[in-house]
Write a protein that holds these residues in place. Sequence first.
Motif, PDB file in Angstrom:
ATOM      1  N   ALA A  33       0.829  -1.203   0.000  1.00  0.00           N
ATOM      2  CA  ALA A  33       0.000   0.000   0.000  1.00  0.00           C
ATOM      3  C   ALA A  33       0.861   1.249   0.000  1.00  0.00           C
ATOM      4  CB  ALA A  33      -0.923  -0.002   1.222  1.00  0.00           C
ATOM      5  N   LEU A  34       1.958   1.221   0.768  1.00  0.00           N
ATOM      6  CA  LEU A  34       2.865   2.360   0.778  1.00  0.00           C
ATOM      7  C   LEU A  34       3.480   2.577  -0.591  1.00  0.00           C
ATOM      8  CD1 LEU A  34       4.784   1.963   4.168  1.00  0.00           C
ATOM      9  CD2 LEU A  34       3.018   3.648   3.588  1.00  0.00           C
ATOM     10  N   MET A  35       3.817   1.486  -1.285  1.00  0.00           N
ATOM     11  CA  MET A  35       4.382   1.600  -2.636  1.00  0.00           C
ATOM     12  C   MET A  35       3.387   2.244  -3.580  1.00  0.00           C
ATOM     13  SD  MET A  35       6.203  -2.128  -2.874  1.00  0.00           S
ATOM     14  CE  MET A  35       6.607  -1.933  -4.605  1.00  0.00           C
ATOM     15  N   MET A  36       2.131   1.903  -3.419  1.00  0.00           N
ATOM     16  CA  MET A  36       1.109   2.462  -4.289  1.00  0.00           C
ATOM     17  C   MET A  36       0.904   3.945  -4.010  1.00  0.00           C
ATOM     18  SD  MET A  36      -1.613  -0.672  -4.301  1.00  0.00           S
ATOM     19  CE  MET A  36      -2.633   0.003  -5.588  1.00  0.00           C
ATOM     20  N   VAL A  37       0.972   4.331  -2.733  1.00  0.00           N
ATOM     21  CA  VAL A  37       0.857   5.742  -2.384  1.00  0.00           C
ATOM     22  C   VAL A  37       2.015   6.519  -2.988  1.00  0.00           C
ATOM     23  CG1 VAL A  37       0.948   7.406  -0.491  1.00  0.00           C
ATOM     24  CG2 VAL A  37      -0.457   5.353  -0.288  1.00  0.00           C
ATOM     25  N   ALA A  38       3.211   5.935  -2.928  1.00  0.00           N
ATOM     26  CA  ALA A  38       4.377   6.590  -3.517  1.00  0.00           C
ATOM     27  C   ALA A  38       4.188   6.771  -5.010  1.00  0.00           C
ATOM     28  CB  ALA A  38       5.636   5.766  -3.251  1.00  0.00           C
ATOM     29  N   GLY A  39       3.600   5.764  -5.653  1.00  0.00           N
ATOM     30  CA  GLY A  39       3.327   5.877  -7.078  1.00  0.00           C
ATOM     31  C   GLY A  39       2.340   6.979  -7.365  1.00  0.00           C
ATOM     32  N   ALA A  40       1.369   7.159  -6.445  1.00  0.00           N
ATOM     33  CA  ALA A  40       0.393   8.222  -6.639  1.00  0.00           C
ATOM     34  C   ALA A  40       1.046   9.585  -6.573  1.00  0.00           C
ATOM     35  CB  ALA A  40      -0.718   8.106  -5.580  1.00  0.00           C
ATOM     36  N   VAL A  41       1.992   9.764  -5.623  1.00  0.00           N
ATOM     37  CA  VAL A  41       2.672  11.035  -5.489  1.00  0.00           C
ATOM     38  C   VAL A  41       3.436  11.365  -6.766  1.00  0.00           C
ATOM     39  CG1 VAL A  41       4.492  12.244  -4.245  1.00  0.00           C
ATOM     40  CG2 VAL A  41       2.817  10.896  -2.977  1.00  0.00           C
ATOM     41  N   ASN A  42       4.058  10.364  -7.370  1.00  0.00           N
ATOM     42  CA  ASN A  42       4.861  10.576  -8.565  1.00  0.00           C
ATOM     43  C   ASN A  42       4.016  10.769  -9.814  1.00  0.00           C
ATOM     44  OD1 ASN A  42       7.241  10.321  -7.119  1.00  0.00           O
ATOM     45  ND2 ASN A  42       7.309   8.107  -7.354  1.00  0.00           N
ATOM     46  N   ALA A  43       2.683  10.661  -9.685  1.00  0.00           N
ATOM     47  CA  ALA A  43       1.822  10.736 -10.858  1.00  0.00           C
ATOM     48  C   ALA A  43       1.642  12.169 -11.356  1.00  0.00           C
ATOM     49  CB  ALA A  43       0.460  10.125 -10.544  1.00  0.00           C
ATOM     50  N   GLN A  44       2.047  13.171 -10.579  1.00  0.00           N
ATOM     51  CA  GLN A  44       1.843  14.554 -10.996  1.00  0.00           C
ATOM     52  C   GLN A  44       2.678  14.903 -12.222  1.00  0.00           C
ATOM     53  OE1 GLN A  44       1.607  17.746  -8.079  1.00  0.00           O
ATOM     54  NE2 GLN A  44       3.122  18.910  -9.212  1.00  0.00           N
ATOM     55  N   THR A  45       2.036  15.576 -13.165  1.00  0.00           N
ATOM     56  CA  THR A  45       2.715  16.066 -14.368  1.00  0.00           C
ATOM     57  C   THR A  45       2.362  17.532 -14.549  1.00  0.00           C
ATOM     58  OG1 THR A  45       2.552  13.888 -15.425  1.00  0.00           O
ATOM     59  CG2 THR A  45       3.014  15.773 -16.852  1.00  0.00           C
ATOM     60  N   THR A  46       3.379  18.392 -14.621  1.00  0.00           N
ATOM     61  CA  THR A  46       3.142  19.826 -14.774  1.00  0.00           C
ATOM     62  C   THR A  46       3.729  20.323 -16.082  1.00  0.00           C
ATOM     63  OG1 THR A  46       3.127  20.197 -12.372  1.00  0.00           O
ATOM     64  CG2 THR A  46       3.516  22.115 -13.782  1.00  0.00           C
ATOM     65  N   PHE A  47       2.886  20.927 -16.899  1.00  0.00           N
ATOM     66  CA  PHE A  47       3.319  21.556 -18.139  1.00  0.00           C
ATOM     67  C   PHE A  47       3.496  23.049 -17.858  1.00  0.00           C
ATOM     68  CE2 PHE A  47       1.081  17.738 -19.469  1.00  0.00           C
ATOM     69  CZ  PHE A  47       1.910  17.230 -20.466  1.00  0.00           C
ATOM     70  N   ASN A  48       4.734  23.457 -17.590  1.00  0.00           N
ATOM     71  CA  ASN A  48       5.044  24.864 -17.377  1.00  0.00           C
ATOM     72  C   ASN A  48       5.499  25.437 -18.718  1.00  0.00           C
ATOM     73  OD1 ASN A  48       7.174  27.109 -16.831  1.00  0.00           O
ATOM     74  ND2 ASN A  48       5.967  27.006 -14.951  1.00  0.00           N
ATOM     75  N   PHE A  49       4.731  26.363 -19.242  1.00  0.00           N
ATOM     76  CA  PHE A  49       4.954  26.797 -20.618  1.00  0.00           C
ATOM     77  C   PHE A  49       6.235  27.608 -20.791  1.00  0.00           C
ATOM     78  CE2 PHE A  49       0.269  26.302 -20.212  1.00  0.00           C
ATOM     79  CZ  PHE A  49       0.223  25.099 -20.900  1.00  0.00           C
ATOM     80  N   LYS A  50       6.666  28.292 -19.760  1.00  0.00           N
ATOM     81  CA  LYS A  50       7.945  29.000 -19.851  1.00  0.00           C
ATOM     82  C   LYS A  50       9.083  27.995 -20.012  1.00  0.00           C
ATOM     83  CE  LYS A  50      10.908  32.339 -17.479  1.00  0.00           C
ATOM     84  NZ  LYS A  50      11.084  33.175 -16.263  1.00  0.00           N
ATOM     85  N   ASN A  51       9.042  26.924 -19.228  1.00  0.00           N
ATOM     86  CA  ASN A  51      10.076  25.892 -19.347  1.00  0.00           C
ATOM     87  C   ASN A  51      10.025  25.176 -20.694  1.00  0.00           C
ATOM     88  OD1 ASN A  51      10.851  26.494 -16.732  1.00  0.00           O
ATOM     89  ND2 ASN A  51       9.701  24.810 -15.810  1.00  0.00           N
ATOM     90  N   MET A  52       8.834  25.033 -21.225  1.00  0.00           N
ATOM     91  CA  MET A  52       8.658  24.289 -22.470  1.00  0.00           C
ATOM     92  C   MET A  52       9.061  25.073 -23.714  1.00  0.00           C
ATOM     93  SD  MET A  52       4.980  22.595 -21.423  1.00  0.00           S
ATOM     94  CE  MET A  52       4.404  22.497 -23.115  1.00  0.00           C
TER      95      MET A  52
END
Length: 234
Positions: A12-31
């Motif tokens: 369950a802890l591994m799955m929670v860690a996977g959830a945290v890593n699921a964020q994806t941010t498209f920052n247009f200045k960086n892109m």
Amino acid sequence: MIKTLRYAFVAALMMVAGAVNAQTTFNFKNMWENIEPAGKDKTILYLNKAEANNGVHTIGDVTLSVIAGENPSGAPTYIRTTYKPNDASKARACIAVYGGKKADNVIDGSSIKISSKGEKMVKIIFKATDLEPGGAAFTASVGTLKLDDSKVRNWTWTGNAEEVTFTVSRKNAAANNAVLRFVEITVNPTGETGINNITVDNAKKGVRYNLAGQRVNESYKGVVIENGKKMIVK
């Protein structure tokens, strides 16, 4: 029994860690800030051009596509930090996506498509610019899209989908030309994920894989992936 519970807790802890890593941010200045536009005006990058990869950008399993409408009041663009440097009222380091052209009686304009080949998307946040956030109708092909604040003009989408298309439009046939400006878009913010945390005694039959990507049979115990879902089988 204790061993089984301990393993389930670790899984369950591994799955929670996977959830945290699921964020994806498209920052247009960086892109797109460091891409020099091909035209004479070097302060605006047209996203429907080859130098901007036609508005398509992929991070991990998530792809964002800015798609020009058939007749928008303006082409979708990235506004660079060098845009009108002497005018403090102008928005910069953002994308501008326009609704349909009023002169041609067109309501719908350009759109933003976001798709995920990994976990399903459950929440997407559109962060508007501090200056000139714009105003327009904004709709989603699936799920629920809400304006967080009429002044700040951030938008939040919620749902459960592998692909969503967001369209910028004039509010009605009589409305003037419309535009929305965003500095970044975040998919599945930290703590939000499309993973289904399911504990089952007898999972449905199908092809299963462990977290290492190896195919396993139905007698395998622990965290498995089946039909795109993570499950704990005990």
